[in-house]
Design an enzyme around this catalytic site. Structure first.
Site, PDB file in Angstrom:
ATOM      1  N   LYS A  77       0.906  -1.248   0.012  1.00 59.99           N
ATOM      2  CA  LYS A  77      -0.005   0.075  -0.018  1.00 59.99           C
ATOM      3  C   LYS A  77       0.846   1.309   0.099  1.00 59.99           C
ATOM      4  CE  LYS A  77      -1.833   2.893   3.168  1.00 59.99           C
ATOM      5  NZ  LYS A  77      -1.845   4.110   2.327  1.00 59.99           N
ATOM      6  N   GLU A 119      10.203   1.605  10.093  1.00 62.72           N
ATOM      7  CA  GLU A 119      11.048   2.566  10.026  1.00 62.72           C
ATOM      8  C   GLU A 119      10.388   4.171  10.232  1.00 62.72           C
ATOM      9  OE1 GLU A 119      14.204   2.027   9.529  1.00 62.72           O
ATOM     10  OE2 GLU A 119      14.301   0.030   9.109  1.00 62.72           O
ATOM     11  N   CYS A 178      13.232  11.607   5.933  1.00 59.59           N
ATOM     12  CA  CYS A 178      13.505  11.146   7.279  1.00 59.59           C
ATOM     13  C   CYS A 178      14.807  11.360   7.654  1.00 59.59           C
ATOM     14  CB  CYS A 178      13.133   9.789   7.404  1.00 59.59           C
ATOM     15  SG  CYS A 178      13.700   8.639   6.373  1.00 59.59           S
ATOM     16  N   GLU A 208       9.245  16.192  15.519  1.00 57.37           N
ATOM     17  CA  GLU A 208       9.419  16.198  13.940  1.00 57.37           C
ATOM     18  C   GLU A 208       8.790  17.018  13.120  1.00 57.37           C
ATOM     19  OE1 GLU A 208       8.328  12.887  11.464  1.00 57.37           O
ATOM     20  OE2 GLU A 208      10.443  12.933  10.651  1.00 57.37           O
TER      21      GLU A 208
HETATM   22  P1  NAP Z   1       2.401   8.176   7.966  1.00 54.21           P
HETATM   23  O1  NAP Z   1       1.319   9.187   7.890  1.00 54.21           O
HETATM   24  O2  NAP Z   1       2.723   7.472   8.910  1.00 54.21           O
HETATM   25  O3  NAP Z   1       1.799   6.951   6.704  1.00 54.21           O
HETATM   26  C1  NAP Z   1       2.907   6.203   6.355  1.00 54.21           C
HETATM   27  C2  NAP Z   1       1.903   5.086   5.739  1.00 54.21           C
HETATM   28  O4  NAP Z   1       1.048   4.409   6.536  1.00 54.21           O
HETATM   29  C3  NAP Z   1       0.979   5.689   4.670  1.00 54.21           C
HETATM   30  O5  NAP Z   1       0.935   4.712   3.514  1.00 54.21           O
HETATM   31  C4  NAP Z   1      -0.342   5.640   5.383  1.00 54.21           C
HETATM   32  O6  NAP Z   1      -1.398   5.773   4.503  1.00 54.21           O
HETATM   33  C5  NAP Z   1      -0.104   4.567   6.349  1.00 54.21           C
HETATM   34  N1  NAP Z   1      -1.199   4.498   7.219  1.00 54.21           N
HETATM   35  C6  NAP Z   1      -1.714   5.524   7.905  1.00 54.21           C
HETATM   36  N2  NAP Z   1      -2.524   5.086   9.122  1.00 54.21           N
HETATM   37  C7  NAP Z   1      -2.196   3.517   9.219  1.00 54.21           C
HETATM   38  C8  NAP Z   1      -2.708   2.546   9.971  1.00 54.21           C
HETATM   39  N3  NAP Z   1      -3.609   2.846  10.893  1.00 54.21           N
HETATM   40  N4  NAP Z   1      -2.291   1.466   9.720  1.00 54.21           N
HETATM   41  C9  NAP Z   1      -1.519   0.956   8.666  1.00 54.21           C
HETATM   42  N5  NAP Z   1      -1.088   1.864   7.936  1.00 54.21           N
HETATM   43  C10 NAP Z   1      -1.477   3.150   7.941  1.00 54.21           C
HETATM   44  O7  NAP Z   1       3.466   8.916   7.380  1.00 54.21           O
HETATM   45  P2  NAP Z   1       3.832   9.851   6.060  1.00 54.21           P
HETATM   46  O8  NAP Z   1       3.190  11.013   6.692  1.00 54.21           O
HETATM   47  O9  NAP Z   1       3.091   9.264   4.980  1.00 54.21           O
HETATM   48  O10 NAP Z   1       5.466  10.163   6.062  1.00 54.21           O
HETATM   49  C11 NAP Z   1       6.126  10.873   6.793  1.00 54.21           C
HETATM   50  C12 NAP Z   1       6.820   9.894   8.033  1.00 54.21           C
HETATM   51  O11 NAP Z   1       7.514   8.884   7.451  1.00 54.21           O
HETATM   52  C13 NAP Z   1       7.755  10.967   8.723  1.00 54.21           C
HETATM   53  O12 NAP Z   1       7.604  10.834  10.067  1.00 54.21           O
HETATM   54  C14 NAP Z   1       8.931  10.571   8.224  1.00 54.21           C
HETATM   55  O13 NAP Z   1      10.129  10.730   9.169  1.00 54.21           O
HETATM   56  C15 NAP Z   1       8.818   9.088   8.045  1.00 54.21           C
HETATM   57  N6  NAP Z   1       9.840   8.281   7.227  1.00 54.21           N
HETATM   58  C16 NAP Z   1      10.716   7.378   7.881  1.00 54.21           C
HETATM   59  C17 NAP Z   1      11.618   6.693   6.896  1.00 54.21           C
HETATM   60  C18 NAP Z   1      12.444   5.927   7.739  1.00 54.21           C
HETATM   61  O14 NAP Z   1      13.391   5.165   6.797  1.00 54.21           O
HETATM   62  N7  NAP Z   1      12.862   5.829   8.950  1.00 54.21           N
HETATM   63  C19 NAP Z   1      11.605   7.143   5.665  1.00 54.21           C
HETATM   64  C20 NAP Z   1      10.673   8.064   5.129  1.00 54.21           C
HETATM   65  C21 NAP Z   1       9.805   8.542   5.979  1.00 54.21           C
HETATM   66  P3  NAP Z   1      -2.103   7.367   4.271  1.00 54.21           P
HETATM   67  O15 NAP Z   1      -1.145   7.892   3.449  1.00 54.21           O
HETATM   68  O16 NAP Z   1      -3.365   6.804   3.643  1.00 54.21           O
HETATM   69  O17 NAP Z   1      -2.179   7.836   5.593  1.00 54.21           O
END
Ligand code: NAP
Length: 485
Positions: free
Chosen positions: A177, A252, A286, A389
Site C-alpha cells: 500500500k 522505519e 526522514c 519532527e
Molecule cells: P504516515 O502518515 O505514518 O503514513 C505512512 C503510511 O502508513 C501511509 O501509507 C499511510 O497511509 C499508512 N497508514 C496510516 N495510518 C495507518 C494505519 N492505521 N495502519 C496502517 N497504515 C497506516 O507517514 P507519512 O506522513 O506518509 O510519512 C512521513 C513520515 O514517514 C515521517 O515521520 C518520516 O520521518 C517517516 N519516514 C521514515 C523513514 C525511515 O526510513 N525511517 C523514511 C521515510 C519517511 P495514508 O497515506 O493514507 O495516511
C-alpha cells in the site's frame, strides 16, 4: 500529452481492477493544489482479494529457482531505467519535489533496489554447526509467505521498491500500500512488473487510506510479515495491531536528526553538505538534519555562510529544470510547518531566513503549497521545536562548546534515526559517532548509500533493520535442522 491514467486502479493478480466499493479519491498535485488524477479508495474487501491472489501465487513463486526470480527483478530494474524520465515526471507531479531530484535520486535508487536484491539472492550463505560428536545443525532460510508493505509519500517509489525488491526476491508474495497522496509511481511500477514477466499475484498493490487499507493489511491474519515506513504515531498503531497476531514487524519511523559541525571541519564541505541535508526534498526526507549544532568558534562564520548559500536555493515550479526547492506535499503538511515556525518564535527563536509564505512562483503554481527554506537560531535545545519532527524546510542552528555537550544535545530527543558529524579529526569522528544514539552516523557526508549496510532507527525512530543481509533475513524464516550423528 497526458500519459497517466485519470483513475489509478488497484493491481491484483496481475490485472488493474476497480476498487470493490467503486470509490476514488482525488490525487492532488502539490505544486498547483489541483486534482490531476484519482486514486482507488479501497477497503478491506480489496485487501482480501489481494491476499487471495498473493496466497495463490506463493507456492509457484517460492519454488522458482533464485536465478529465475533474479532475472525477472533485473528486468524490472532495466525497465525502471528505460522509463526514468516518465517515472521522474510522475514522481515530481505527485510529490511536488523538483524533477531534477526525482531524476537523479529517487528513480535511480529504485532501480538499484531491484538490481541489488536480484543479485544478492544468488550469493546467500547458510550457517552450519557441528555439535561435538552428537549432531550436525544447519540453518534453512525460507520465505515467510505474504508480506504486507506500507510506505509513505516522501520518497514513494524509492521506499516502496526498497520493500518490494527484497520481499519478492526471497520468494515471498506481497500486498503493498503506497501513500494515497502519491500513488502514481506505484501504478507505473505495476505496469513495469507486468511487462517484466512477474507472475500474476506475486505483487499486488491496493491503493487507499491508512485507516482503511493500511489497517486491513496489518490486521489480516494471512499476512504474517509487515514492513512499515512512516511516522512514529502511525508506527505505534501498526505495532499495536500486529502484536496480538505475533507478526514479524519492521518499523522505519520519524527522525529529528542532529548535524554536528566542529570548528576543525572543512567548512566549505560542511556548509554545502548541511544545506543539502537540511533542505533536500524541502526537508521532507526522514534523514534530513533538522538540528544543526556548530562549535562556538566557528558559529558566526558558519551561520552567515549557511544563510547566504540557503538564500540562493531556487524555489520554483517542480517541473522547471532550475528548481531546487519544490512544493510541500499537501496543505496539512504546510499547516504543520507554519505551526512549528510560529511555535519556534513563541519559544524564543529568531527567524534568520525564510519563515513566511512566498509569492507564487508562477501562474501555474498560484494555489500550490510552497514554503521557503527557513533557518531559526537562538532556541533552547530542549524546546518543542528542537524535539518534535517538523518534516519540512526548517532547521534550527545552535552553538556548542565541547564534545560532551554536543553529544548530550544530539541525544536529547526521543528519535534516533541518523546523524552527521563534520570534523577533520579522525579520533574525534570515531569517538563521537560511537556515542550518538542513531542507526546511521555519516562522517563528512550525508545520504551516501551502500545497499549492503544495515539501515534503521533507534529509540522512537523504529525497530528492525533494512538493507542487505538484514532485509534478506527479515523476509525469511530461519529454521534450524538438527541431524543426529
Ligand atoms: P504516515 O502518515 O505514518 O503514513 C505512512 C503510511 O502508513 C501511509 O501509507 C499511510 O497511509 C499508512 N497508514 C496510516 N495510518 C495507518 C494505519 N492505521 N495502519 C496502517 N497504515 C497506516 O507517514 P507519512 O506522513 O506518509 O510519512 C512521513 C513520515 O514517514 C515521517 O515521520 C518520516 O520521518 C517517516 N519516514 C521514515 C523513514 C525511515 O526510513 N525511517 C523514511 C521515510 C519517511 P495514508 O497515506 O493514507 O495516511
Amino acid at each position: 500529452m497526458r500519459t497517466e491514467p485519470l483513475q489509478i486502479q488497484n493491481f491484483i493478480d496481475g490485472q488493474f481492477v476497480e476498487p470493490i466499493g467503486g470509490k476514488y479519491l482525488d490525487n492532488i498535485e502539490p505544486a498547483t493544489g489541483k486534482a490531476y488524477s484519482q486514486v482507488a479508495d479501497s477497503d478491506s474487501r480489496d485487501v482480501d482479494l489481494a491476499v487471495a491472489a498473493a496466497e495463490k501465487a506463493f507456492p509457484d513463486w517460492l519454488k522458482k529457482p533464485a536465478a529465475e526470480r533474479s532475472k525477472i527483478l533485473l528486468r524490472i530494474a532495466d525497465l525502471i531505467e528505460r522509463d526514468l524520465e516518465k517515472l521522474a515526471r510522475a514522481e515530481s507531479i505527485d510529490t511536488g519535489k523538483p524533477l531534477s531530484l526525482a531524476r537523479t535520486l529517487d528513480i535511480p535508487r529504485a532501480a538499484s533496489n531491484f538490481r541489488f536484491f536480484a543479485t544478492a539472492i544468488l550469493h546467500t550463505e547458510s550457517e552450519a554447526h557441528i555439535t561435538d560428536g552428537v549432531a550436525f545443525n544447519y540453518t534453512l532460510r525460507q520465505p515467510r509467505g505474504i508480506a504486507g508493505l506500507i510506505s509513505p509519500w516522501n520518497l514513494p517509489l524509492y521506499l516502496l521498491s526498497w520493500k518490494i525488491a527484497p520481499a519478492i526476491a526471497c520468494g515471498n508474495t506481497a500486498v503493498a500500500k503506497p501513500s494515497e497522496l502519491t500513488p502514481m509511481t506505484a501504478y507505473l511500477l505495476c505496469e513495469i512488473c507486468r511487462e517484466a514477466g512477474l507472475p500474476n499475484g506475486v505483487l499486488n498493490v491496493v491503493h487507499g487510506t491508512g485507516p482503511k487499507v493500511g489497517a486491513a493489511i496489518t490486521a489480516h491474519p494471512k499476512i504474517g510479515t509487515i514492513s512499515f515506513t512512516g511516522g512514529t504515531v502511525t508506527g505505534k498503531k501498526v505495532a499495536e495491531a500486529c502484536a496480538p497476531l505475533f507478526k514479524k514487524v519492521s518499523l522505519e519511523l520519524g527522525g529529528k536528526n542532529p548535524n554536528i559541525i566542529f570548528a576543525d571541519a572543512d567548512l566549505n564541505a560542511a556548509i554545502a553538505g548541511s544545506v543539502r541535508s537540511s533542505f533536500a526534498n524541502q526537508g521532507q526526507i526522514c534523514l534530513c538534519g533538522s538540528r544543526v549544532f556548530v562549535e562556538r568558534s566557528a558559529y558566526k562564520d558558519f551561520v552567515d555562510r549557511f544563510i547566504e548559500r540557503t538564500a540562493q536555493l531556487c524555489l520554483g515550479d517542480p517541473l522547471d529544470e532550475k528548481t531546487e526547492q519544490g512544493a510541500i506535499v499537501n496543505e496539512a503538511q504546510l499547516d504543520k510547518i507554519k505551526f512549528y515556525v510560529d511555535l519556534a518564535q513563541k519559544e524564543g527563536g529568531k527567524i534568520a531566513l525564510g519563515g513566511k509564505t512566498p509569492e507564487p512562483v508562477n501562474d501555474r503554481c498560484r494555489d500550490g503549497y510552497f514554503f521557503p527554506p527557513t533557518v531559526i537560531t537562538d532556541l533552547p535545545v530542549s524546546c518543542r521545536t528542537n524535539r518534535e519532527e517538523i518534516f519540512g524546510p526548517v532547521v534550527t542552528i545552535t552553538p556548542f562548546d565541547n564534545e560532551e555537550e554536543v553529544i548530550g544535545y544530539a541525544n536529547d530527543t526521543d528519535y534516533g534515526l541518523a546523524s552527521s558529524v563534520w570534523t577533520q579529526n579522525l579520533n574525534r569522528a570515531h569517538r563521537v559517532a560511537e556515542q550518538i544514539h542513531t542507526g546511521t552516523v555519516w562522517v563528512n557526508c550525508w545520504l551516501v548509500r551502500d545497499l549492503r549496510v544495515p539501515f534503521g532507527g533507534m529509540k522512537a525512530s523504529g525497530v528492525g533493520r533494512e538493507g542487505g543481509t538484514e532485509a534478506l533475513h527479515f523476509f525469511t524464516e530461519a529454521k534450524n535442522i538438527c541431524i543426529a550423528k
